[in-house]
Each structure stands twice: as C-alpha cells, then as structure tokens.
Design a protein around this motif. Sequence first.
Motif, PDB file in Angstrom:
ATOM      1  N   SER A 269       0.818  -1.222   0.000  1.00 29.91           N
ATOM      2  CA  SER A 269       0.000   0.000   0.000  1.00 29.91           C
ATOM      3  C   SER A 269       0.849   1.269   0.000  1.00 29.91           C
TER       4      SER A 269
ATOM      5  N   ILE B  66      -2.753  -3.811 -10.143  1.00 29.66           N
ATOM      6  CA  ILE B  66      -3.577  -3.121  -9.153  1.00 29.66           C
ATOM      7  C   ILE B  66      -3.599  -1.649  -9.538  1.00 29.66           C
TER       8      ILE B  66
ATOM      9  N   ASN C 167      -4.745   2.461  -9.317  1.00 29.64           N
ATOM     10  CA  ASN C 167      -5.114   3.538  -8.421  1.00 29.64           C
ATOM     11  C   ASN C 167      -6.601   3.837  -8.659  1.00 29.64           C
TER      12      ASN C 167
ATOM     13  N   ASP D 140      -9.083   3.387 -12.303  1.00 25.92           N
ATOM     14  CA  ASP D 140      -9.891   2.170 -12.377  1.00 25.92           C
ATOM     15  C   ASP D 140     -10.565   2.004 -13.730  1.00 25.92           C
TER      16      ASP D 140
ATOM     17  N   LEU E  28     -14.707  -1.544  -6.563  1.00 35.43           N
ATOM     18  CA  LEU E  28     -13.575  -0.638  -6.611  1.00 35.43           C
ATOM     19  C   LEU E  28     -14.018   0.809  -6.374  1.00 35.43           C
TER      20      LEU E  28
ATOM     21  N   ARG F 203      -5.707  -0.802  -0.978  1.00 37.53           N
ATOM     22  CA  ARG F 203      -4.989  -0.965  -2.234  1.00 37.53           C
ATOM     23  C   ARG F 203      -3.584  -1.474  -1.943  1.00 37.53           C
TER      24      ARG F 203
END
Length: 231
Positions: free
Chosen positions: A75, A110, A112, A116, A129, A142
């Motif tokens: 994270s 993954i 931010n 998305d 999300l 995250r």
Amino acid sequence: MHSSFTRLQNVFGFFTTVAFVLGAFIAATDLGSARSPSGVIKTDNIQVVKGRPHYYSSKKEEYAIIRFSLEADLSSLFTWNTKQLFVYVTADWTGPGNTNNSAVIWDSIITNPSADHLQNIGPVAMKKLKRSAEGKSIAPDRGILKLKNQKPKYQITHPSGKIAETANVTLKLHYNVQPWVGLLTWDMDKSFGMWNAMSGGVSNLFTLPALKSKDNKDKNAAKNKTKGKKP
C-alpha cells in the motif's frame, strides 16, 4: 519583424519547456513519499508433469506447477502520482554453469482509484472498486494481497525440456510502479533515501519433485495396497 510562424514556434517552445519542468517536478515528488513494501510467500503444492505446457507447444516436455500462498503489504507504493502497480511472482534457481534462471508464475495489476476506468474488469468488480474509493484519494486496502493456495497463471519450463528434481528453487515477489508522470520503478535490492527495499518476499529454498508419471502412481498404489493387508 517575426512572422506568425516564428511566433507560434516560440510559444510552442515555451509551452513544452514549462510542461517538461512541471513533469520533472511531479516525478521528483515521488522521492519524498516513503516506500516500505513487505511480503511473506511460501509454497503449498508442487508438481512436475510431462506434457504440452501450452496449446501451441509442438512437443511434450517437463513443466512444474507451483501453488503458493502470499501475504503482502504494498500500500505504501500508492501515491497521488501512482497510475497502477504491476505485481508478479517468479521462481528462481541456479542451473548448470552458475546460470541464473527466472520464470514468472503469477502476475496481477492493481490500479489507483483514479485509474480504475483503465482496467478491463466486470461491472460487479468495478462497483466494489468505486465503493472502496469513495471519499478517498487512495483506498487503504490498495496493495494488500492475501492469497491462499493460489494456482499459478504460468507453468515453469526449461529449454532443455527437463526440470524435474531441480534444487535450490525460491519464489520471489516483485513489483513495478507505473506513475502518471515519471519513470517506471522496480523493486530494489537496497534502500534508497525514503524508499526501503522489500522486507521478506522470498520463500525458503525447495526442490522440485520427481516427474509425476503413471508408473509412479502404480508403485504408490501397490505400496498402499501392501500396507493395507493384515499379516
């Protein structure tokens, strides 16, 4: 007097200079954000079989299937300038002649919250999300990974076609930070300023098992049958 074309060139040159300086400043802000990634990875189940590891394979060869468990906290790699994080796990070993071998067995992207929309996921996952990012610049979960008995995305092969009983193999967690502005950065072996090297993220050494074949199954079945008989 300067022509209109010359004046346009001057304006464009000034604009690109300002944009470059601003971009360099934005990229430099990442150096002021602490990074402290950590992870624990271990193997769960390992098999070596012989067959065609890919649909396009022209011949049968040995390949390894490694299931693993992973708990990682990445994270701290997410800042306002982070676009997305590419995470992957490799199997590494030293071959004959001290040759270093590395093969990716699993990966994931993954994003931010602000990126998305760039990820090709289903509507249900997209709602989750968006919900996790409501009112927050970056969702606190995250970069938190918790995988148990994870099936690999890719099998391990070798150009020689032989990989069974390979010794001193380790699984390693890697990451690649992709910013909105700036250079791509990978996991580091040594700390640099406020960027700390990965804490953990490497499994214990293990040896790939012998080739799983029909003969081995028959022998094991015969042994179990013999043990099951009463004297």
